[in-house]
Write a protein that holds these residues in place. Structure first.
Motif, PDB file in Angstrom:
ATOM      1  N   SER A 298      19.924 -15.686  32.785  1.00 49.73           N
ATOM      2  CA  SER A 298      18.467 -15.795  32.714  1.00 49.73           C
ATOM      3  C   SER A 298      17.785 -14.446  32.518  1.00 49.73           C
ATOM      4  O   SER A 298      16.714 -14.372  31.909  1.00 49.73           O
ATOM      5  CB  SER A 298      17.926 -16.446  33.995  1.00 49.73           C
ATOM      6  OG  SER A 298      18.236 -15.639  35.121  1.00 49.73           O
ATOM      7  N   ASP A 299      18.421 -13.378  33.031  1.00 50.87           N
ATOM      8  CA  ASP A 299      17.810 -12.047  32.921  1.00 50.87           C
ATOM      9  C   ASP A 299      18.906 -10.995  32.927  1.00 50.87           C
ATOM     10  O   ASP A 299      19.271 -10.474  33.970  1.00 50.87           O
ATOM     11  CB  ASP A 299      16.852 -11.823  34.093  1.00 50.87           C
ATOM     12  CG  ASP A 299      16.095 -10.514  33.969  1.00 50.87           C
ATOM     13  OD1 ASP A 299      16.280  -9.815  32.952  1.00 50.87           O
ATOM     14  OD2 ASP A 299      15.335 -10.178  34.893  1.00 50.87           O
ATOM     15  N   ASP A 301      18.989  -7.955  32.325  1.00 49.81           N
ATOM     16  CA  ASP A 301      18.641  -6.622  32.819  1.00 49.81           C
ATOM     17  C   ASP A 301      18.451  -6.568  34.332  1.00 49.81           C
ATOM     18  O   ASP A 301      18.235  -5.493  34.900  1.00 49.81           O
ATOM     19  CB  ASP A 301      17.341  -6.137  32.150  1.00 49.81           C
ATOM     20  CG  ASP A 301      17.531  -5.932  30.653  1.00 49.81           C
ATOM     21  OD1 ASP A 301      18.649  -5.551  30.249  1.00 49.81           O
ATOM     22  OD2 ASP A 301      16.566  -6.175  29.888  1.00 49.81           O
ATOM     23  N   SER A 302      18.532  -7.723  34.982  1.00 48.68           N
ATOM     24  CA  SER A 302      18.299  -7.736  36.436  1.00 48.68           C
ATOM     25  C   SER A 302      19.518  -7.213  37.176  1.00 48.68           C
ATOM     26  O   SER A 302      20.650  -7.305  36.707  1.00 48.68           O
ATOM     27  CB  SER A 302      17.991  -9.162  36.907  1.00 48.68           C
ATOM     28  OG  SER A 302      19.131  -9.976  36.765  1.00 48.68           O
TER      29      SER A 302
END
Length: 326
Positions: A298-299, A301-302
């Motif tokens: 979903s992300d 870069d998290s």
């Protein structure tokens, strides 16, 4: 001499409602008191005989119980601990069918571990802590090393109960009994990581890094502490040391995935987390790996949601770990 007068024959007597003559009443009372005294004496005698008989019976039962236990095979802590792997509930039957004479501490140790592995983490930890602190005089198995082993199991049980502060206290107490114990230091470092004291854990783990005892676990925890304190490159070095020794360790693979993700190696992170799920699909590590994969999807870069991965993955459970004083 006082004479108790009786009315003469034919002489008119007092009405029927008159009171009984005092001498007759006193005579009756004396007789009644004597009867009561006799009854009390008899009752007391019977009670004494019953008490003696009961004591004799109890002593006889106790003697027979001791004789029966003397014919049972001796209790063995190693045999009792072996039952924990299959079914902790079997421990009670094992204890009942073996002589406990001279092995009371070992019996309590195994029973407490049975409670822990049956799900009563805090209750078993309380029992283990009490046993570790109980220095029974004259007991053959009451040695500092033996009590340090029990303290280590208590600390592991507190970690299983997610009570890191008590785990720290138990491990620290165990180290007063076995100051050179690598196992107890690692348990304490796990507790420190859970408590968010990564710097303190890293300081201790750095001094252990050159020790060959439990090296794989040491470098795994050190990698976690380094990641949490921002030393990502150092963390990668330490996790590689662990995986060189134990390439299929789910906890180490989970940790390396997090480190790789922090370093921007998303492909490597996915590969590590997929391998965790493949190796141990029903484990807690697999659940965490799935969470990380979902976040990554979903992300990308998290940062990973985990900050205590290695600390939450004990290398072995209470009663099954290495000795607290290897």
């Amino acid at each position: 001499m006082h004479v108790c007068l009786q009315p003469a024959h034919g002489v008119s007597t007092a009405p029927a409602t008159a009171s009984v003559p005092d001498c007759v009443r006193k005579s009756f009372l004396r007789g009644s008191a004597a009867s009561r005294t006799s009854f009390v004496i008899v009752f007391a005698t019977c009670a004494f005989l019953i008490c003696c008989a009961s004591s004799a019976f109890a002593a006889s039962v106790s003697t027979r119980a001791k004789q029966a236990e003397a014919h049972l095979p001796p209790f063995s802590l190693s045999d009792c601990l072996a039952l924990l792997d299959d079914d902790p509930s079997d421990v009670s039957d094992y204890v009942a069918s073996h002589s406990r004479a001279g092995n009371e501490r070992a019996v309590l140790h195994c029973e407490a571990l049975s409670d822990v592995l049956s799900g009563d983490f805090s209750g078993g930890a309380d029992q283990l802590d009490a046993l570790a602190h109980d220095a029974a005089r004259g007991a053959e198995d009451d040695t500092p090393d033996e009590r340090a082993d029990v303290a280590a199991d208590a600390a592991r049980a507190w970690l299983a109960a997610d009570m890191a502060r008590k785990a720290d206290a138990s491990a620290s107490y165990g180290l007063t009994l076995a100051p050179d114990s690598v196992a107890l230091r690692l348990i304490r470092d796990r507790a420190l990581l859970r408590l968010g004291q990564s710097d303190a854990a890293l300081t201790d783990l750095t001094t252990l890094a050159s020790n060959p005892l439990l090296a794989s676990e040491t470098h795994l925890l050190k990698a976690t502490a380094e990641r949490e304190t921002g030393h990502i490159e150092a963390a990668r070095t330490d996790i590689d040391v662990t995986l060189a020794a134990t390439p299929d360790d789910p906890a180490a693979l989970l940790e390396r995935g997090i480190i790789r993700q922090r370093l921007g190696d998303l492909t490597g992170a996915r590969a590590d987390w997929d391998q965790v799920i493949s190796l141990s699909p029903d484990s807690h590590e697999a659940d965490l790996a799935r969470q990380d994969l979902d976040i990554l999807a979903s992300d990308p870069d998290s940062a990973s949601i985990h900050t205590d991965t290695a600390a939450n993955q004990p290398s072995s459970g209470p009663g099954q770990a290495v000795s607290a004083h290897p």
